[in-house]
Design a protein around this motif. Structure first.
Motif, short mmCIF file in Angstrom:
data_model
loop_
_atom_site.label_atom_id
_atom_site.label_comp_id
_atom_site.label_asym_id
_atom_site.label_seq_id
_atom_site.Cartn_x
_atom_site.Cartn_y
_atom_site.Cartn_z
N GLU A 156 0.83 -1.21 0.00
CA GLU A 156 0.00 0.00 0.00
C GLU A 156 0.86 1.25 0.00
N ALA A 157 1.98 1.18 0.72
CA ALA A 157 2.89 2.33 0.75
C ALA A 157 3.39 2.64 -0.65
N GLU A 158 3.80 1.60 -1.36
CA GLU A 158 4.32 1.80 -2.72
C GLU A 158 3.26 2.40 -3.63
N ARG A 159 2.02 1.91 -3.50
CA ARG A 159 0.94 2.42 -4.36
C ARG A 159 0.75 3.92 -4.14
N HIS A 160 0.70 4.34 -2.90
CA HIS A 160 0.49 5.76 -2.63
C HIS A 160 1.73 6.60 -2.97
N LEU A 161 2.90 6.05 -2.72
CA LEU A 161 4.10 6.79 -3.07
C LEU A 161 4.22 6.99 -4.58
N ARG A 162 3.81 5.98 -5.33
CA ARG A 162 3.83 6.12 -6.80
C ARG A 162 2.87 7.24 -7.24
N CYS A 163 1.71 7.30 -6.60
CA CYS A 163 0.75 8.37 -6.94
C CYS A 163 1.35 9.74 -6.63
N ALA A 164 1.95 9.85 -5.44
CA ALA A 164 2.51 11.14 -5.04
C ALA A 164 3.70 11.51 -5.91
N ALA A 165 4.57 10.53 -6.19
CA ALA A 165 5.74 10.81 -7.02
C ALA A 165 5.31 11.17 -8.44
N GLY A 166 4.29 10.48 -8.95
CA GLY A 166 3.77 10.81 -10.28
C GLY A 166 3.17 12.20 -10.32
#
Length: 609
Positions: free
Chosen positions: A435-445
Motif C-alpha cells: 500500500e505504501a508503494e501504491r500511494h508513493l507512486r501516486c505522489a511521485a507521479g
C-alpha cells in the motif's frame, strides 16, 4: 405564447404558420407586393373565397386587423379552414381569447394542423394539459413542426420519455430551438453515461455527445447563439481550438455573454491577453460574473489592486460568489485580515467550498484551531481536496493519527499529492509496503520529490546488490529505484542527489557521482560534502577534499571530522588533528567516536612527549 426559445412573431406563434398548404396562406414569395395584393383584392370582391382568405392573411400580417377581419369572417363562413385559423389569431390579438379558441377548434376539426397547434397552446396556457396534449398531438401527427415542438415541450415538462421523439421530429424539420434542446438533452446524457456505453438510440453506433454535436451544429447554423456556445465548448474540450474560437465568436457577436467570456479565456491561453481583455470586458458589461472575475485577476496580476477589487465586486453584484472569494484572496495578500475574513465568510456561507477552506486557514493562522475545524469539515464534505488534507494536518497536530490518516486517505483518493505522500509514509511505518508503494507512486507521479525519494528507497531495498562492472564492460543499466532517485534529485532533493551520486559511483561513473555530490553539498547536504571529499581525495585532490570535509564536519558530520583528524595527523599538524579528533568524538556515531578517541589519545601522547 412561446414556452421558451426564439422571440415570438406572428409566423412563429404557430397561429399563422408559413406552409405550402392552403391551410396556411400568406406564403407567397412576396406577399407584400402591391400587384399581387391587387389581384387578390379584385378576386375577393368577385366572391373568390380563396382570395378572401389569402388577402385577409396578408392584411393580418401587415397589422390591418379591421381590414382583415371582414375578409376572414367571410372566408370562414364559406368553409375555409385556413381563414378560421387566422381569424382565431386576429381575435386572440384583440383579446377575445375564448372566441379565438372557438374558431381554432372549428379549423382544427376540419383538419388544420396550425389551428390544432394554436388550440393546444391555448389549453396549455389555461392549465388544461390533457386537452393541450390531445390537440398538440393532432398537430404534430399531421406534420406540423411547431406542433411537434410544443408537444415535446409539454411532454418534457411532465418527464414523459416520449418527449425526445417529438423534439427530434421538430429538429429534423428544421426547428432550431428543438435542435438545441435535443442537443442539450443528449449532452447531459453523455455526462451521465459511462465512457463507451451506447444506449438504445436510433443510431446506436454513435455516442450521445457525437449526436449532440450534430444538433448543436444545426441549431448554430440557423443562428442559435446558445447552440454556438455549447458547440464551441465541445470543440474546445476536444482540442479543436480554432473552430471552437469561430463558434464562440459567432455566439459572442450575437450577444451571448458566456461565449464572449469563453472566447476571452481561449485568447488568453493562446497568449493574446489584450484581445482576451476586450471580450471579457464585453461579457462583464453584459452581466457575466465569470468574465468580471477574469478581469479582476488580470488586473491583480498587474498589481492594479483597486481595479481588480472593482471587477471582483462587479462579479459579486452579477451573482457570482467567486467574486467574494477573490476579494478575500486580494485582502489576504494585502494583510487586510479582517476584510479577508469578511469576504471569505460571505462566500463560504453561500456554499463556496474553497472559501470555507481559506477561511479555516485564516483562522488557523490566527491561532483559532477550534474555529477553523468546522470550516475545514464543511469544505471537505463539499468536496474540497485541500480542506480534507488540511483536516489531516489539524488532527496530526493534535496527535490523533487515526483521524489524520482517514482525511489524508480521502484527499489522496481525490489526487492530492501531499496527502498521498502522507498515506504512503504512514503505511511504511505500519509495514504495509504494498500500500505504501501504491500511494508513493501516486505522489511521485504528481511531482512530489520526497515521494519519489521514498519510493526509490522502497525499491532499492528489494534489489539485489550489484557487483561493480568489470574493466572494459559497459556499466549496468539504471534500475527503477535509481530513476526515481534521479527524478527527486532533479527537483533539488538533497538526499536523493547523494543517493544518485552513490549509485553512479558504484557503476564507476566518477564524473556523474561528483556532479550529484557537488549539487547536494552546495545545497547544504553534509553527506554530499563528505562523499564529494572522499571522491576528490581518491582522485588526488586532497586540499579540495579537506574543504568539503570541513564544511561537512562543521554541519555535524562525525566521519568528516575523523577524516580531517587523520589528514592533519599525516601532515604533522598534531594540534589541529587532535582538535578534529575531539570533534569527531562529540559527533559520533559510536564506532567513529571510538576510533577518534584512540587517535586523539595517540596525538595527545605525541604532543606531550
Amino acid at each position: 405564447m412561446d414556452v421558451m426559445g426564439d422571440k415570438a412573431t406572428l409566423l412563429e406563434t404557430g397561429r399563422f404558420v408559413p406552409s405550402a398548404d392552403r391551410d396556411d396562406p400568406g406564403v407567397a414569395d412576396d406577399p407584400g407586393a402591391a400587384a399581387e395584393e391587387m389581384q387578390h383584392r379584385v378576386a375577393a370582391e368577385a366572391g373568390d373565397v380563396d382570395a378572401m382568405s389569402v388577402l385577409g392573411s396578408l392584411l393580418l400580417r401587415r397589422g390591418d386587423l379591421d381590414g382583415a377581419e371582414s375578409l376572414l369572417r367571410a372566408a370562414t363562413a364559406a368553409g375555409d379552414r385556413a381563414a378560421a385559423n387566422n381569424l382565431g389569431v386576429l381575435l386572440h390579438q384583440r383579446g377575445y381569447v375564448e372566441e379565438a379558441a372557438g374558431w381554432w377548434r372549428i379549423a382544427a376539426v376540419a383538419g388544420s394542423a396550425a389551428a390544432a397547434h394554436a388550440l393546444g397552446r391555448h389549453h396549455r396556457e389555461r392549465g388544461d394539459e390533457p386537452a393541450a396534449e390531445y390537440w398538440l398531438r393532432q398537430s404534430a401527427e399531421q406534420g406540423h413542426t411547431l406542433g411537434a415542438y410544443a408537444l415535446a415541450d409539454l411532454l418534457e415538462h411532465r418527464g414523459d420519455v416520449g418527449a425526445e421523439r417529438w423534439m427530434r421530429t421538430a429538429a429534423e424539420r428544421g426547428h432550431r430551438e428543438a435542435a438545441y434542446r435535443l442537443a442539450r438533452a443528449l449532452d447531459r446524457r453523455a455526462e451521465q453515461e459511462p465512457p463507451g456505453e451506447v444506449g438504445a438510440r436510433p443510431d446506436a453506433g454513435r455516442s450521445p455527445l457525437d449526436e449532440a454535436e450534430q444538433w448543436y451544429r444545426q441549431a448554430a447554423a440557423r443562428g442559435h447563439r446558445r447552440a454556438a456556445l455549447h458547440l464551441g465548448a465541445i470543440l474546445e474540450k476536444r482540442g479543436d481550438l480554432k473552430e471552437a474560437g469561430r463558434w464562440y465568436l459567432t455566439s459572442a457577436k450575437d450577444g451571448e455573454a458566456k461565449a464572449a467570456c469563453a472566447l476571452g479565456f481561449l485568447l488568453r491561453d493562446a497568449g493574446d491577453e489584450t484581445n482576451a481583455a476586450v471580450w471579457w470586458l464585453k461579457a462583464a458589461q453584459d452581466g457575466d460574473g465569470n468574465a468580471a472575475n477574469a478581469l479582476g485577476a488580470l488586473h491583480a496580476e498587474r498589481g492594479e489592486t483597486q481595479t481588480a477589487e472593482r471587477w471582483y465586486r462587479a462579479a459579486l453584484d452579477a451573482g457570482d460568489v467567486n467574486g467574494a472569494y477573490n476579494l478575500g484572496l486580494l485582502c489576504a495578500e494585502q494583510k487586510r485580515t479582517a476584510q479577508a475574513d469578511q469576504w471569505y465568510r460571505r462566500a463560504a456561507y453561500a456554499g463556496h467550498r474553497e472559501a470555507a477552506n481559506a477561511l479555516a486557514v485564516l483562522l488557523l493562522q490566527g491561532g483559532d484551531a477550534l474555529g477553523a475545524e468546522p470550516w475545514f469539515s464543511k469544505a471537505a464534505e463539499a468536496g474540497s481536496v485541500d480542506a480534507a488534507f488540511n483536516l489531516g494536518i489539524l488532527y496530526a497536530s493534535r496527535g490523533d493519527d487515526t483521524a489524520a490518516l482517514r482525511w489524508y486517505e480521502r484527499a489522496a483518493a481525490a489526487g492530492h499529492t501531499d496527502a498521498a505522500l502522507q498515506v504512503g509514509t504512514a503505511r511504511l511505518r505500519e509495514g504495509d509496503e504494498q500500500e505504501a508503494e501504491r500511494h508513493l507512486r501516486c505522489a511521485a507521479g504528481g511531482g512530489s520529490a520526497e515521494a519519489a525519494y521514498r519510493l526509490g528507497t522502497v525499491l532499492d531495498a528489494r534489489r539485489p546488490a550489484a557487483a561493480a562492472p568489470a574493466l572494459g564492460e559497459p556499466a549496468a543499466r539504471k534500475s527503477e529505484c535509481e530513476e526515481w532517485y534521479e527524478r527527486a534529485a532533479q527537483q533539488g532533493h538533497r538526499r536523493a542527489q547523494v543517493r544518485v551520486g552513490m549509485l553512479a559511483a558504484g557503476r564507476g561513473d566518477v564524473v556523474g557521482a561528483a556532479r550529484w555530490y557537488r549539487l547536494a553539498a552546495e545545497a547544504g547536504s553534509r553527506n554530499g560534502a563528505f562523499n564529494l571529499g572522499l571522491l576528490l581525495a581518491r582522485e588526488g585532490s586532497e586540499p579540495e577534499a579537506a574543504l568539503w570535509w570541513t564544511r561537512a564536519a562543521d554541519a555535524g558530520h562525525g566521519r568528516a571530522a575523523l577524516r580531517l583528524a587523520l589528514l592533519y595527523a599525516r601532515r604533522g599538524q598534531l594540534a589541529e588533528g587532535q582538535r578534529w579528533a575531539s570533534r569527531a568524538v562529540e559527533l559520533g556515531p559510536a564506532e567513529v567516536a571510538e576510533r577518534a578517541g584512540r587517535l586523539g589519545e595517540a596525538l595527545r601522547q605525541e604532543l606531550s612527549a
